[in-house]
Write an enzyme that holds these catalytic residues in place. Structure first.
Site, mmCIF file in Angstrom:
data_model
loop_
_atom_site.group_PDB
_atom_site.id
_atom_site.type_symbol
_atom_site.label_atom_id
_atom_site.label_comp_id
_atom_site.label_asym_id
_atom_site.label_seq_id
_atom_site.Cartn_x
_atom_site.Cartn_y
_atom_site.Cartn_z
ATOM 1 N N ASN A 251 0.819 -1.219 0.000
ATOM 2 C CA ASN A 251 0.000 0.000 0.000
ATOM 3 C C ASN A 251 0.856 1.274 0.000
ATOM 4 O O ASN A 251 0.613 2.194 -0.776
ATOM 5 C CB ASN A 251 -0.953 -0.007 1.202
ATOM 6 C CG ASN A 251 -1.953 -1.151 1.129
ATOM 7 O OD1 ASN A 251 -2.019 -1.849 0.112
ATOM 8 N ND2 ASN A 251 -2.727 -1.351 2.182
ATOM 9 N N HIS B 135 -17.917 35.708 -31.135
ATOM 10 C CA HIS B 135 -19.054 34.958 -31.714
ATOM 11 C C HIS B 135 -18.713 34.408 -33.108
ATOM 12 O O HIS B 135 -19.600 34.207 -33.929
ATOM 13 C CB HIS B 135 -20.329 35.815 -31.804
ATOM 14 C CG HIS B 135 -20.627 36.589 -30.559
ATOM 15 N ND1 HIS B 135 -21.442 36.113 -29.562
ATOM 16 C CD2 HIS B 135 -20.178 37.799 -30.130
ATOM 17 C CE1 HIS B 135 -21.513 36.999 -28.569
ATOM 18 N NE2 HIS B 135 -20.739 38.032 -28.889
ATOM 19 N N SER C 38 -7.494 12.192 -48.949
ATOM 20 C CA SER C 38 -8.670 11.333 -48.928
ATOM 21 C C SER C 38 -8.477 10.247 -49.976
ATOM 22 O O SER C 38 -7.881 10.487 -51.026
ATOM 23 C CB SER C 38 -9.899 12.173 -49.261
ATOM 24 O OG SER C 38 -10.907 11.350 -49.810
ATOM 25 N N LYS D 88 -8.438 16.705 -51.595
ATOM 26 C CA LYS D 88 -8.458 16.933 -50.153
ATOM 27 C C LYS D 88 -7.083 16.946 -49.501
ATOM 28 O O LYS D 88 -6.206 16.170 -49.837
ATOM 29 C CB LYS D 88 -9.289 15.829 -49.471
ATOM 30 C CG LYS D 88 -10.768 15.884 -49.798
ATOM 31 C CD LYS D 88 -11.484 16.961 -49.036
ATOM 32 C CE LYS D 88 -11.554 16.640 -47.600
ATOM 33 N NZ LYS D 88 -12.873 16.359 -47.092
ATOM 34 N N GLU E 156 -7.126 17.794 -35.789
ATOM 35 C CA GLU E 156 -8.398 17.106 -35.526
ATOM 36 C C GLU E 156 -8.240 16.041 -34.452
ATOM 37 O O GLU E 156 -9.078 15.898 -33.561
ATOM 38 C CB GLU E 156 -8.924 16.450 -36.808
ATOM 39 C CG GLU E 156 -9.471 17.422 -37.824
ATOM 40 C CD GLU E 156 -9.854 16.691 -39.100
ATOM 41 O OE1 GLU E 156 -11.040 16.406 -39.270
ATOM 42 O OE2 GLU E 156 -8.960 16.387 -39.922
ATOM 43 N N LYS F 187 -4.383 3.560 -12.392
ATOM 44 C CA LYS F 187 -3.201 3.603 -13.258
ATOM 45 C C LYS F 187 -3.501 3.801 -14.732
ATOM 46 O O LYS F 187 -2.872 4.631 -15.396
ATOM 47 C CB LYS F 187 -2.361 2.354 -13.046
ATOM 48 C CG LYS F 187 -1.719 2.377 -11.687
ATOM 49 C CD LYS F 187 -1.108 1.089 -11.279
ATOM 50 C CE LYS F 187 -0.935 1.080 -9.774
ATOM 51 N NZ LYS F 187 -2.230 1.148 -9.029
HETATM 52 N N1 ARG Z 1 -1.597 -3.498 -7.366
HETATM 53 C C1 ARG Z 1 -2.024 -2.785 -6.223
HETATM 54 C C2 ARG Z 1 -2.482 -1.395 -6.612
HETATM 55 O O1 ARG Z 1 -2.273 -1.010 -7.691
HETATM 56 C C3 ARG Z 1 -0.910 -2.687 -5.247
HETATM 57 C C4 ARG Z 1 -1.368 -2.530 -3.818
HETATM 58 C C5 ARG Z 1 -2.078 -3.759 -3.404
HETATM 59 N N2 ARG Z 1 -2.333 -3.799 -2.015
HETATM 60 C C6 ARG Z 1 -3.146 -4.713 -1.517
HETATM 61 N N3 ARG Z 1 -3.318 -4.669 -0.264
HETATM 62 N N4 ARG Z 1 -3.798 -5.560 -2.249
HETATM 63 O O2 ARG Z 1 -3.060 -0.666 -5.849
#
Ligand code: ARG
Length: 462
Positions: free
Chosen positions: A114, A160, A281, A287, A294, A329
């Site tokens: 953690n 505008h 195109s 084009k 874009e 992530k």
């Molecule tokens: N892969 C976990 C995450 O991205 C890592 C931490 C996991 N901790 C746990 N107590 N399961 O958060």
């Protein structure tokens, strides 16, 4: 389950993890991007627990050597990532133990995944933010070159999307520069705030070992250890803050993109984008599509989405760590990739944008863009502004009827609308006179643009 469980946390379990659940809960496919940060964190942690006597000097040396080898295996592509080992942290730790034996098993003393993951993301993001800021600087530098080249170029300024007043193209580009300047500073704030170290929080409550968090923090370049262990493992607001800054920056890029798309159309024909940033195109041979702007405009959508994902991910989580956080992530990584790619594309393209100066000037001339200048002229001759506005409105209506620009009307024609109008009115009605008159700090005059470019160059060098 029979005999010894191979899972790192398997001691209390008597059933193997369901195969699908194993895949469903694994994060190694994406969190392996944290490997370098994870190794850096482990090296600092190992040095600290060696200092307090948890590891012998030999054990520390073995861990350092092992992690070094793992780093080269990962860099060289020979490292074998395993879903069964769930995440980047356990993949690396398992390999370390395979390489060096029991010393590897001691590395996790006084630490939890953690605080480990919270630290890794901060280390990783810190470096990535530096890259984003460099990307912004590169784009700003390109815009300044273009702004300097186009300091005298006159174009219509819009409100505008209707022609409003003449401005210089350089001035318009400096507006883009300013948006990016605030983005640059926002990312700087974010990097400053995130630079506190979670390690030592362990699972949530801290640890009973006599750890030296200041030592680890300074090794890892953090300003200080996080003050509260529960907060340290559960908070992801630094990631949210980064995504918010990225969403704002992408919104800026998207607005620039929109203008480039409009301006490169046959209807505007204000700019030409270099061929290498456009595509054709497959069916319409004439084009030339502004693909890069874009796409950047389109990509701003997913970055906004990632911000909402992270906010929603956080909003109902009780303290402290929850597995939900593993979902932080992918939005974060995709935001980084998208932002860096967009900045790079724009930075490369900006200095190669070609202004169609004649078209821009003609568009300003045709749009009655100097009507405000005529009103100001009358005010200077003693007419109250509202009356001047009314008189000039009449002149514009007349000019439209005659299919002429204000500057093309004769003196007598203009005098129908107010007798105060004299020969000197033509200085005011000219486009160059109009922009040149706005010669104050922040104004559109070419002289101001040159001053601002100079000051901006200094700013981005510091
Ligand atoms: N892969 C976990 C995450 O991205 C890592 C931490 C996991 N901790 C746990 N107590 N399961 O958060």
């Amino acid at each position: 389950m029979s005999k010894k469980d191979t899972r790192m946390w398997g001691g209390r379990f008597n059933q193997p993890t369901d195969e699908f659940v194993q895949r469903f809960t694994a994060s190694v496919a994406f969190d392996r991007r944290l490997a370098a940060a994870d190794i850096a964190g482990s090296l600092a942690h190992a040095a600290m627990i060696a200092r307090i006597g948890v590891l012998s000097a030999d054990e520390l040396a073995a861990i350092e050597k092992g992690l070094d080898q793992i780093r080269s295996e990962i860099d060289g592509g020979s490292f074998e990532w395993s879903d069964a080992l769930e995440d980047v942290h356990m993949n690396i730790e398992a390999r370390l133990t395979a390489l060096i034996g029991d010393a590897g098993k001691k590395l996790h003393t006084g630490r939890s995944r953690n605080d480990q993951v919270a630290t890794d993301i901060r280390i990783y993001l810190r470096d990535e933010i530096a890259d984003c800021r460099a990307g912004i600087r590169a784009l700003q530098a390109g815009l300044l070159d273009l702004a300097e080249r186009e300091a005298d170029t006159i174009m219509p300024g819009f409100t505008h999307l209707q022609v409003a007043q003449p401005v210089t193209f350089g001035h318009h580009l400096l507006a883009w520069f300013e948006m990016l300047e605030r983005d640059h500073s926002r990312f700087g704030d974010c990097a400053r705030r995130l630079n506190q170290m979670p390690l030592g929080a362990a699972a949530l409550a801290g640890t009973s070992y006599p750890i030296d968090r200041d030592f680890t923090a300074s090794r890892l370049g953090f300003d200080a250890p996080c003050r509260n262990s529960i907060d340290a493992v559960s908070d992801r607001d630094f990631a949210i803050e980064f995504c918010a800054a990225a969403a704002i920056c992408m919104t800026h890029l998207s607005r620039m993109a929109e203008e480039l798309v409009l301006w490169s159309s046959a209807q505007f024909d204000f700019v030409r984008l270099p061929d290498r940033y456009c595509t054709g195109s497959s069916i319409m041979p004439q084009k030339k599509n502004p693909d890069v702007p874009e796409l950047v405009r389109g990509k701003s959508g997913r970055v906004n989405g990632h911000l909402v994902s992270l906010l929603t991910l956080m909003k109902s989580q009780p303290l402290a760590y929850n597995k939900d956080n593993q979902e932080d992530k992918e939005p974060l990584f995709d935001t980084l990739d998208t932002l860096k790619g967009s900045l790079r594309a724009f930075a490369d393209m900006a200095p190669a944008i070609e202004a169609n100066r004649e078209r821009m000037r003609a568009a300003a001339r045709d749009g009655y863009a100097t009507a405000t200048d005529l009103a100001d002229y009358l005010v200077k001759k003693g007419l109250p502004f509202r009356d001047a506005h009314e008189a000039v409105g009449g002149a514009v209506a007349y000019a439209i009827e005659q299919r002429k620009d204000l500057s093309e009307l004769g003196l007598e024609e203009l005098r129908q609308f107010d007798k105060r109008i004299d020969e000197d009115v033509f200085d005011v009605l000219s486009l160059d006179g109009s922009v040149g008159a706005r010669d104050h700090f922040g104004g559109t005059a070419p002289a101001q643009v040159r001053k601002q470019v100079k000051a901006a160059r200094k700013l981005i060098e510091d």
